[in-house]
Design an enzyme around this catalytic site. Structure first.
Site, PDB file in Angstrom:
ATOM      1  N   ASP A  87      48.992  28.615  33.496  1.00 33.08           N
ATOM      2  CA  ASP A  87      50.171  29.050  32.722  1.00 33.08           C
ATOM      3  C   ASP A  87      51.037  27.853  32.349  1.00 33.08           C
ATOM      4  OD1 ASP A  87      50.750  28.751  35.531  1.00 33.08           O
ATOM      5  OD2 ASP A  87      52.766  29.451  35.051  1.00 33.08           O
ATOM      6  N   GLU A 135      39.307  27.959  49.438  1.00 29.80           N
ATOM      7  CA  GLU A 135      40.779  27.989  49.492  1.00 29.80           C
ATOM      8  C   GLU A 135      41.235  27.002  50.559  1.00 29.80           C
ATOM      9  OE1 GLU A 135      43.498  29.315  47.854  1.00 29.80           O
ATOM     10  OE2 GLU A 135      44.541  28.227  49.431  1.00 29.80           O
ATOM     11  N   ASP A 153      39.224  21.792  51.199  1.00 31.88           N
ATOM     12  CA  ASP A 153      39.657  21.175  49.952  1.00 31.88           C
ATOM     13  C   ASP A 153      38.499  21.254  48.950  1.00 31.88           C
ATOM     14  OD1 ASP A 153      40.397  19.330  47.904  1.00 31.88           O
ATOM     15  OD2 ASP A 153      41.657  18.246  49.327  1.00 31.88           O
ATOM     16  N   ASP A 188      47.308  24.638  41.306  1.00 29.10           N
ATOM     17  CA  ASP A 188      48.695  24.175  41.490  1.00 29.10           C
ATOM     18  C   ASP A 188      48.988  23.029  40.523  1.00 29.10           C
ATOM     19  OD1 ASP A 188      49.279  25.993  43.517  1.00 29.10           O
ATOM     20  OD2 ASP A 188      48.439  24.686  45.058  1.00 29.10           O
ATOM     21  N   GLU A 219      34.498  30.010  43.118  1.00 33.05           N
ATOM     22  CA  GLU A 219      35.908  29.990  42.709  1.00 33.05           C
ATOM     23  C   GLU A 219      36.652  28.979  43.570  1.00 33.05           C
ATOM     24  OE1 GLU A 219      38.308  33.609  42.792  1.00 33.05           O
ATOM     25  OE2 GLU A 219      39.928  32.571  41.716  1.00 33.05           O
ATOM     26  N   LYS A 232      55.869  17.268  39.702  1.00 32.70           N
ATOM     27  CA  LYS A 232      56.570  15.988  39.889  1.00 32.70           C
ATOM     28  C   LYS A 232      55.594  14.822  39.746  1.00 32.70           C
ATOM     29  CE  LYS A 232      60.350  17.561  42.730  1.00 32.70           C
ATOM     30  NZ  LYS A 232      60.634  18.031  44.070  1.00 32.70           N
TER      31      LYS A 232
HETATM   32  C1  LIG Z   1      48.722  28.946  42.231  1.00 31.85           C
HETATM   33  S1  LIG Z   1      47.568  29.488  43.423  1.00 31.85           S
HETATM   34  C2  LIG Z   1      46.398  30.467  42.478  1.00 31.85           C
HETATM   35  C3  LIG Z   1      45.560  31.346  43.356  1.00 31.85           C
HETATM   36  C4  LIG Z   1      44.512  32.201  42.592  1.00 31.85           C
HETATM   37  N1  LIG Z   1      43.565  31.364  41.895  1.00 31.85           N
HETATM   38  C5  LIG Z   1      45.189  33.130  41.620  1.00 31.85           C
HETATM   39  O1  LIG Z   1      45.095  32.891  40.398  1.00 31.85           O
HETATM   40  O2  LIG Z   1      45.824  34.091  42.074  1.00 31.85           O
HETATM   41  C6  LIG Z   1      46.635  27.993  43.747  1.00 31.85           C
HETATM   42  C7  LIG Z   1      45.773  28.122  44.979  1.00 31.85           C
HETATM   43  O3  LIG Z   1      44.956  26.956  45.089  1.00 31.85           O
HETATM   44  C8  LIG Z   1      44.946  26.541  46.455  1.00 31.85           C
HETATM   45  N2  LIG Z   1      44.653  25.111  46.452  1.00 31.85           N
HETATM   46  C9  LIG Z   1      45.493  24.089  46.125  1.00 31.85           C
HETATM   47  N3  LIG Z   1      44.861  22.905  46.213  1.00 31.85           N
HETATM   48  C10 LIG Z   1      43.591  23.187  46.599  1.00 31.85           C
HETATM   49  C11 LIG Z   1      42.456  22.391  46.873  1.00 31.85           C
HETATM   50  N4  LIG Z   1      42.510  21.054  46.769  1.00 31.85           N
HETATM   51  N5  LIG Z   1      41.307  22.999  47.266  1.00 31.85           N
HETATM   52  C12 LIG Z   1      41.236  24.352  47.375  1.00 31.85           C
HETATM   53  N6  LIG Z   1      42.294  25.172  47.131  1.00 31.85           N
HETATM   54  C13 LIG Z   1      43.447  24.593  46.739  1.00 31.85           C
HETATM   55  C14 LIG Z   1      46.338  26.884  46.952  1.00 31.85           C
HETATM   56  O4  LIG Z   1      46.389  26.972  48.361  1.00 31.85           O
HETATM   57  C15 LIG Z   1      46.581  28.217  46.258  1.00 31.85           C
HETATM   58  O5  LIG Z   1      46.116  29.307  47.023  1.00 31.85           O
END
Ligand SMILES: C[S@@+](CC[C@H](N)C(=O)[O-])C[C@H]1O[C@@H](n2cnc3c(N)ncnc32)[C@H](O)[C@@H]1O
Length: 215
Positions: A160, A74, A101, A124, A49, A128
């Site tokens: 979403d 994460e 990352d 995410d 994941e 922008k």
């Molecule tokens: C909007 S949250 C969704 C979290 C989870 N998947 C959920 O549905 O509840 C997006 C997550 O992705 C992480 N994230 C963003 N860019 C990332 C990256 N390049 N590599 C790993 N995680 C990342 C953020 O820190 C955040 O915890």
């Protein structure tokens, strides 16, 4: 400043640190590749994941499938630590948490054909224009997903954000994926999924397979 203080509190407390240490992949610079067999000391199908947040979905899935291995990735340190504490407390032998990352992991570090399923829920959207470069989904990332997936293995995605869904689906299409289903296991079960469902927001989900390799 108070957010930094709050974040640093997560890293204290012997029981919390011990729980997290049981599952946290070390980030001491020693990992240029990730070798799943070395992480789990056993051979089993690996589900990954990316952007797992607090781990609501992956912790439940790992508990339900002890015969499979799970890697939760994460980027945010405090969130990864919280997930590791929760996963460590759950006593799961088949789940590891990597604070990193997702892009170098997928693009460079995981071996070819090593992943039995990817889960990417509510990445995410970076709405922008000048931030679009931070989005996970780009042609190189889609190629990395394809390279690391086993033959016939699924990639599950949900968001979403309608225009991000369109961009994700078309990036995956260009990389040779086809969307064979409009559902995904985590589209209802992650922290964000549950929040969005409670708000009545539409969720765009899909199960993708590499064309010609549908499992
Ligand atoms: C909007 S949250 C969704 C979290 C989870 N998947 C959920 O549905 O509840 C997006 C997550 O992705 C992480 N994230 C963003 N860019 C990332 C990256 N390049 N590599 C790993 N995680 C990342 C953020 O820190 C955040 O915890």
């Amino acid at each position: 400043m108070s957010r930094i203080r709050k974040g640093s509190r997560v890293w204290t407390g012997a029981e919390r640190l011990a729980a997290a240490a049981r599952v946290m992949v070390p980030n001491d610079g020693g990992y240029f590749t990730i070798e799943p067999r070395a992480l789990f000391a056993r051979e089993a199908p690996l589900e990954v994941e990316l952007g797992a947040g607090r781990g609501d979905f992956i912790i439940a899935r790992a508990a339900a499938h002890p015969e499979r291995n799970f890697l939760a990735v994460e980027l945010a340190g405090t969130i990864a630590q919280l997930m590791a504490i929760r996963a460590g407390r759950a006593g799961l032998e088949n789940l590891r948490v990597a604070r990193m990352d997702a892009r170098p992991l997928v693009n460079l570090m995981l071996p070819d054909a090593s992943v039995a399923a990817y889960h990417i829920y509510f990445p995410d959207p970076w709405p922008k224009e000048r931030h679009v470069k931070h989005r996970l989904f780009a042609p190189a990332f889609a190629a990395g997903l394809r390279r690391t997936l086993r033959l016939g293995a699924p990639l599950y995605v949900a968001t979403d954000v309608a225009d991000y869904a369109e961009a994700i689906f078309s990036t995956l299409g260009a990389a040779g994926f086809v969307r064979v289903d409009s559902t995904a296991p985590g589209a209802e079960l992650t922290g964000f999924a549950m929040k969005f469902r409670a708000q009545g927001r539409a969720v765009h989900a899909g199960a993708f397979y590499v064309a010609g390799c549908i499992g």
